[in-house]
Design a protein around this motif. Structure first.
Motif, PDB file in Angstrom:
ATOM      1  N   LEU A  61       3.546   8.958  46.731  1.00 19.43           N
ATOM      2  CA  LEU A  61       4.027  10.089  47.535  1.00 19.43           C
ATOM      3  C   LEU A  61       2.923  10.625  48.432  1.00 19.43           C
ATOM      4  CD1 LEU A  61       6.266  12.163  48.166  1.00 19.43           C
ATOM      5  CD2 LEU A  61       5.363  13.540  46.290  1.00 19.43           C
ATOM      6  N   PHE A  62       1.737  10.806  47.883  1.00 20.46           N
ATOM      7  CA  PHE A  62       0.616  11.284  48.688  1.00 20.46           C
ATOM      8  C   PHE A  62       0.260  10.273  49.773  1.00 20.46           C
ATOM      9  CE2 PHE A  62      -3.807  11.737  49.832  1.00 20.46           C
ATOM     10  CZ  PHE A  62      -3.864  13.071  50.154  1.00 20.46           C
ATOM     11  N   ALA A  63       0.269   8.989  49.428  1.00 17.37           N
ATOM     12  CA  ALA A  63      -0.055   7.939  50.400  1.00 17.37           C
ATOM     13  C   ALA A  63       0.950   7.936  51.550  1.00 17.37           C
ATOM     14  CB  ALA A  63      -0.084   6.574  49.714  1.00 17.37           C
ATOM     15  N   ALA A  64       2.221   8.046  51.217  1.00 18.82           N
ATOM     16  CA  ALA A  64       3.253   8.069  52.256  1.00 18.82           C
ATOM     17  C   ALA A  64       3.105   9.311  53.141  1.00 18.82           C
ATOM     18  CB  ALA A  64       4.639   8.029  51.622  1.00 18.82           C
ATOM     19  N   ALA A  65       2.845  10.454  52.527  1.00 18.39           N
ATOM     20  CA  ALA A  65       2.659  11.689  53.303  1.00 18.39           C
ATOM     21  C   ALA A  65       1.432  11.585  54.205  1.00 18.39           C
ATOM     22  CB  ALA A  65       2.530  12.881  52.356  1.00 18.39           C
ATOM     23  N   ALA A  66       0.361  10.991  53.694  1.00 14.76           N
ATOM     24  CA  ALA A  66      -0.842  10.824  54.504  1.00 14.76           C
ATOM     25  C   ALA A  66      -0.591   9.876  55.673  1.00 14.76           C
ATOM     26  CB  ALA A  66      -2.001  10.311  53.645  1.00 14.76           C
ATOM     27  N   GLY A  67       0.132   8.795  55.423  1.00 13.30           N
ATOM     28  CA  GLY A  67       0.464   7.851  56.496  1.00 13.30           C
ATOM     29  C   GLY A  67       1.339   8.488  57.565  1.00 13.30           C
ATOM     30  N   THR A  69       1.522  11.677  58.235  1.00 13.14           N
ATOM     31  CA  THR A  69       0.690  12.664  58.926  1.00 13.14           C
ATOM     32  C   THR A  69      -0.185  11.986  59.974  1.00 13.14           C
ATOM     33  OG1 THR A  69       0.698  14.084  56.982  1.00 13.14           O
ATOM     34  CG2 THR A  69      -1.045  14.468  58.604  1.00 13.14           C
ATOM     35  N   TYR A  70      -0.749  10.839  59.610  1.00  9.76           N
ATOM     36  CA  TYR A  70      -1.577  10.080  60.544  1.00  9.76           C
ATOM     37  C   TYR A  70      -0.780   9.687  61.793  1.00  9.76           C
ATOM     38  CZ  TYR A  70      -4.370   6.214  62.377  1.00  9.76           C
ATOM     39  OH  TYR A  70      -5.082   5.380  63.193  1.00  9.76           O
ATOM     40  N   VAL A  71       0.424   9.201  61.587  1.00  9.47           N
ATOM     41  CA  VAL A  71       1.268   8.811  62.722  1.00  9.47           C
ATOM     42  C   VAL A  71       1.629  10.038  63.558  1.00  9.47           C
ATOM     43  CG1 VAL A  71       3.537   7.885  63.347  1.00  9.47           C
ATOM     44  CG2 VAL A  71       2.142   6.729  61.624  1.00  9.47           C
ATOM     45  N   ALA A  72       1.919  11.152  62.906  1.00  9.68           N
ATOM     46  CA  ALA A  72       2.251  12.374  63.642  1.00  9.68           C
ATOM     47  C   ALA A  72       1.079  12.834  64.498  1.00  9.68           C
ATOM     48  CB  ALA A  72       2.666  13.472  62.667  1.00  9.68           C
ATOM     49  N   VAL A  73      -0.131  12.760  63.950  1.00  7.41           N
ATOM     50  CA  VAL A  73      -1.323  13.155  64.716  1.00  7.41           C
ATOM     51  C   VAL A  73      -1.516  12.223  65.911  1.00  7.41           C
ATOM     52  CG1 VAL A  73      -3.849  13.284  64.613  1.00  7.41           C
ATOM     53  CG2 VAL A  73      -2.468  14.316  62.800  1.00  7.41           C
ATOM     54  N   LEU A  74      -1.310  10.928  65.705  1.00  2.70           N
ATOM     55  CA  LEU A  74      -1.414   9.987  66.829  1.00  2.70           C
ATOM     56  C   LEU A  74      -0.399  10.317  67.917  1.00  2.70           C
ATOM     57  CD1 LEU A  74      -1.943   6.515  65.091  1.00  2.70           C
ATOM     58  CD2 LEU A  74      -3.635   7.914  66.288  1.00  2.70           C
ATOM     59  N   ARG A  75       0.826  10.621  67.502  1.00  6.62           N
ATOM     60  CA  ARG A  75       1.872  10.957  68.478  1.00  6.62           C
ATOM     61  C   ARG A  75       1.528  12.248  69.221  1.00  6.62           C
ATOM     62  NH1 ARG A  75       5.430   8.626  70.820  1.00  6.62           N
ATOM     63  NH2 ARG A  75       7.055  10.114  70.439  1.00  6.62           N
ATOM     64  N   LEU A  76       1.019  13.239  68.509  1.00  4.67           N
ATOM     65  CA  LEU A  76       0.634  14.496  69.151  1.00  4.67           C
ATOM     66  C   LEU A  76      -0.523  14.308  70.112  1.00  4.67           C
ATOM     67  CD1 LEU A  76       0.927  16.987  66.168  1.00  4.67           C
ATOM     68  CD2 LEU A  76       2.389  16.883  68.199  1.00  4.67           C
ATOM     69  N   ALA A  88      -1.571  -0.164  58.503  1.00  5.77           N
ATOM     70  CA  ALA A  88      -2.082  -0.557  57.186  1.00  5.77           C
ATOM     71  C   ALA A  88      -1.811   0.565  56.185  1.00  5.77           C
ATOM     72  CB  ALA A  88      -3.565  -0.855  57.267  1.00  5.77           C
ATOM     73  N   PHE A  89      -1.146   0.230  55.093  1.00 10.46           N
ATOM     74  CA  PHE A  89      -0.811   1.215  54.071  1.00 10.46           C
ATOM     75  C   PHE A  89      -1.901   1.314  53.005  1.00 10.46           C
ATOM     76  CE2 PHE A  89       1.900   2.502  50.314  1.00 10.46           C
ATOM     77  CZ  PHE A  89       2.107   3.792  50.742  1.00 10.46           C
ATOM     78  N   GLY A  90      -2.715   0.283  52.870  1.00 12.78           N
ATOM     79  CA  GLY A  90      -3.743   0.236  51.834  1.00 12.78           C
ATOM     80  C   GLY A  90      -4.697   1.414  51.824  1.00 12.78           C
ATOM     81  N   PRO A  91      -5.262   1.803  52.976  1.00 12.42           N
ATOM     82  CA  PRO A  91      -6.175   2.954  52.957  1.00 12.42           C
ATOM     83  C   PRO A  91      -5.500   4.244  52.491  1.00 12.42           C
ATOM     84  CG  PRO A  91      -6.457   1.709  54.980  1.00 12.42           C
ATOM     85  CD  PRO A  91      -5.255   1.141  54.288  1.00 12.42           C
ATOM     86  N   PHE A  92      -4.267   4.442  52.880  1.00 11.78           N
ATOM     87  CA  PHE A  92      -3.540   5.633  52.440  1.00 11.78           C
ATOM     88  C   PHE A  92      -3.234   5.547  50.954  1.00 11.78           C
ATOM     89  CE2 PHE A  92      -2.356   5.024  56.939  1.00 11.78           C
ATOM     90  CZ  PHE A  92      -3.002   6.139  57.458  1.00 11.78           C
TER      91      PHE A  92
END
Length: 108
Positions: A61-67, A69-76, A88-92
């Motif tokens: 759940l935390f990994a998915a939320a972090a991923g 969030t990362y995409v949202a920041v890129l879009r913003l 890549a999902f591994g780092p998250f």
């Protein structure tokens, strides 16, 4: 240091691998392309040995939320992201497992 009972570690390994392998298989069947590598499943299996099966859902759940969030920041920031772009999902997943491991000391 807290040690897991061997059964919790074994269940964690099986549950970690099986859950992401199943998601990968379902995605491939539905879309016809790979969407999740089995390296992520192996990583979650190793994490299951480390943190136990009870904390695996929280790590994912935390990994998915972090991923997300990362995409949202890129879009913003104005970056265009297509449906076919790989992330890549591994780092998250590593970050999620670390947070779950830290929480284990507070919870158990």
């Amino acid at each position: 240091m807290l040690h897991l009972p061997w059964a919790d570690a074994a269940i964690g390994a099986v549950a970690g691998y099986a859950s992401l392998a199943l998601i990968a298989a379902l995605y491939r069947r539905a879309r016809g392309v790979d969407g999740l590598g089995l390296g992520d499943a192996k990583l979650l299996a190793a994490a299951g040995v480390w943190i136990g099966w009870r904390l695996l859902p929280f790590a994912v759940l935390f990994a998915a939320a972090a991923g997300l969030t990362y995409v949202a920041v890129l879009r913003l920031a104005g970056k265009q992201i297509a449906r076919t772009d790989a992330l890549a999902f591994g780092p998250f997943l590593c970050a999620g497992v670390f947070i779950a491991w830290l929480a284990r000391f507070a919870l158990f």
